[in-house]
Write an enzyme that holds these catalytic residues in place. Structure first.
Site, PDB file in Angstrom:
ATOM      1  N   ASP A 124      -9.381  -0.827  -9.526  1.00 22.96           N
ATOM      2  CA  ASP A 124     -10.101  -1.388  -8.375  1.00 22.96           C
ATOM      3  C   ASP A 124     -11.332  -0.527  -8.077  1.00 22.96           C
ATOM      4  OD1 ASP A 124     -10.990  -2.561  -6.076  1.00 22.96           O
ATOM      5  OD2 ASP A 124      -9.239  -2.118  -4.849  1.00 22.96           O
ATOM      6  N   LYS A 163     -14.208  -7.463  -6.569  1.00 23.01           N
ATOM      7  CA  LYS A 163     -14.498  -7.686  -5.140  1.00 23.01           C
ATOM      8  C   LYS A 163     -15.991  -7.869  -4.994  1.00 23.01           C
ATOM      9  CE  LYS A 163     -10.634  -4.987  -3.352  1.00 23.01           C
ATOM     10  NZ  LYS A 163     -10.231  -3.635  -2.912  1.00 23.01           N
ATOM     11  N   ASP A 210      -0.402  -0.825  -4.599  1.00 24.50           N
ATOM     12  CA  ASP A 210      -1.770  -0.289  -4.571  1.00 24.50           C
ATOM     13  C   ASP A 210      -1.754   1.130  -4.012  1.00 24.50           C
ATOM     14  OD1 ASP A 210      -4.441   0.225  -4.510  1.00 24.50           O
ATOM     15  OD2 ASP A 210      -4.997  -1.512  -3.294  1.00 24.50           O
ATOM     16  N   LYS A 212       0.848  -1.197   0.000  1.00 19.09           N
ATOM     17  CA  LYS A 212       0.000   0.000   0.000  1.00 19.09           C
ATOM     18  C   LYS A 212       0.885   1.250   0.000  1.00 19.09           C
ATOM     19  CE  LYS A 212      -4.153  -1.899   0.457  1.00 19.09           C
ATOM     20  NZ  LYS A 212      -5.211  -1.719  -0.551  1.00 19.09           N
ATOM     21  N   GLU A 268      -2.051  -0.669  -8.859  1.00 26.51           N
ATOM     22  CA  GLU A 268      -3.498  -0.695  -8.686  1.00 26.51           C
ATOM     23  C   GLU A 268      -4.033   0.697  -8.362  1.00 26.51           C
ATOM     24  OE1 GLU A 268      -4.639  -3.958  -6.254  1.00 26.51           O
ATOM     25  OE2 GLU A 268      -6.566  -3.082  -5.680  1.00 26.51           O
TER      26      GLU A 268
END
Ligand code: MG
Length: 360
Positions: free
Chosen positions: A243, A267, A190, A162, A218
């Site tokens: 995403d 997701k 991400d 992250k 991402e």
């Protein structure tokens, strides 16, 4: 086999460590659980986290959506008309995708149990096991290097790092992690919408030139900035994964047709469950775009449902199903096994997770 009753409860679990992204910091999984009971006496269970910063849903909104809209729309319907029931579930209200996802997976759990077969087999799956990454929270460089080395020591070969909270330090963070873990660990980056389009191109190009070699980046820019996503995708070599930009099958069509990303992260909490996710998989197949399957901060119950989809669909080539690994304990028996990086499917009917009495 009619749907007799739907109940709502709560799942609350501590995380092993606080989870930090560019969007939020979280210390517990505190999710809504749902149980669907059939007239055959069997039951199916599902789960939804309140991820307001991404889906706009709260614990209260998920609970009310299920009690006041979803349950009245589907209780009494024949579950053997599964497509018809799923259509009613999706159309009884707009948005509220996590509430719908919890009920969708509970219905599929009950459907599988009624047919006495594991869900992944019913969805056409043959992949008995697959590998997931583990998320490294955004922190200071030293802490992120330490967490990355710890993850590798636990057997993870793919890290989802992250970034995006403090863009000036992102190249330094990732270069330090690459130097520490060596060349054989895949790094997925991400940014959780944390960069501007120009910043994203500058940072990703710097990562490429520094030899960090990310497998993908991402959601570099804001979810609604399709032009920005397209700009980044066109100006770097590293594949870009959408995403937060992709909730629905229609979003996937737009992102892939406009080349706003190379890959799509599915997701269940964004799609509204497995049934709409199957449409998204079909779209990705049509565009030859590989998919990741991801999760929010969820317990083993709803991540198990996502694992069934991952085991069933070849277009899902990347798994980010680390929810159970981030929790301090694995609370429920049954269903897929989460053992470090390896998720192994079982032949338990339905989703297979046995949920204790959580019901109000
Ligand atoms: Mg993400």
């Amino acid at each position: 086999m009619r749907i007799r009753h739907i109940q709502v409860g709560r799942i609350s679990l501590p995380l092993a460590h606080p989870f930090k992204t560019a969007l939020r910091t979280v210390e517990r999984v505190d999710d809504v659980a749902v149980r669907v009971i059939g007239e055959n006496g069997l039951e199916g269970c599902g789960e939804a986290p309140a991820t307001a910063v991404i889906t706009g849903e709260t614990t209260g909104s998920i609970t009310c959506a299920i009690r006041d809209y979803i349950a009245p729309a589907i209780v009494g319907l024949d579950l053997m008309d599964l497509d018809g029931v799923m259509e009613k579930l999706q159309r009884c209200m707009v948005h509220n995708t996590s509430a719908k996802a919890a009920v969708d997976m509970a219905l599929l759990d009950l459907w599988g149990k009624t047919l006495n077969a594991p869900l992944w087999r019913l969805l056409g799956g043959a992949r008995k096991s697959f590998e997931t990454d583990l998320t490294i929270s955004v922190n200071g460089v030293d802490e992120m290097v330490r967490d990355s080395l710890e993850a590798v020591a636990r057997g993870f070969h793919i890290l989802k790092v992250k970034v995006g909270k403090d863009s000036a330090a992102d190249v330094e963070r990732l270069a330090a992690i690459r130097a520490a873990v060596g060349p054989d660990v895949a790094l997925r980056v991400d940014a959780n919408q944390g960069w501007t389009p120009r910043e994203a191109v500058r940072i990703i190009t710097a990562l490429e030139e520094a030899g960090v070699g990310p497998e993908l980046v991402e959601q570099p820019v804001a979810a609604g900035d399709f032009d920005g996503m397209r700009y980044v995708t066109a100006h770097v070599h590293t594949p870009i994964l959408a995403d937060e930009s992709v909730f629905s099958p229609a979003d996937a069509v737009r992102v892939l047709r406009e080349r706003a990303a190379d890959y799509v992260n599915i997701k269940l909490m964004k799609t509204g469950g497995i049934w709409p996710a199957l449409k998204l998989c079909a779209i990705a197949e049509t565009f030859n775009a590989p998919c990741m399957i991801g999760c929010m901060l969820e317990s083993q119950l709803s991540v198990a449902a996502a694992a069934h989809l991952a085991a069933a669909k070849g277009v899902i080539t990347m798994a980010d199903l680390d929810g159970p690994s981030l929790c301090a304990c694995e609370p429920f028996p049954g269903g897929p096994n989460f053992d470090g990086p390896i998720v192994t499917m079982t032949d338990d009917p339905g989703v297979g997770v046995q949920v204790p009495d959580l019901w109000n």
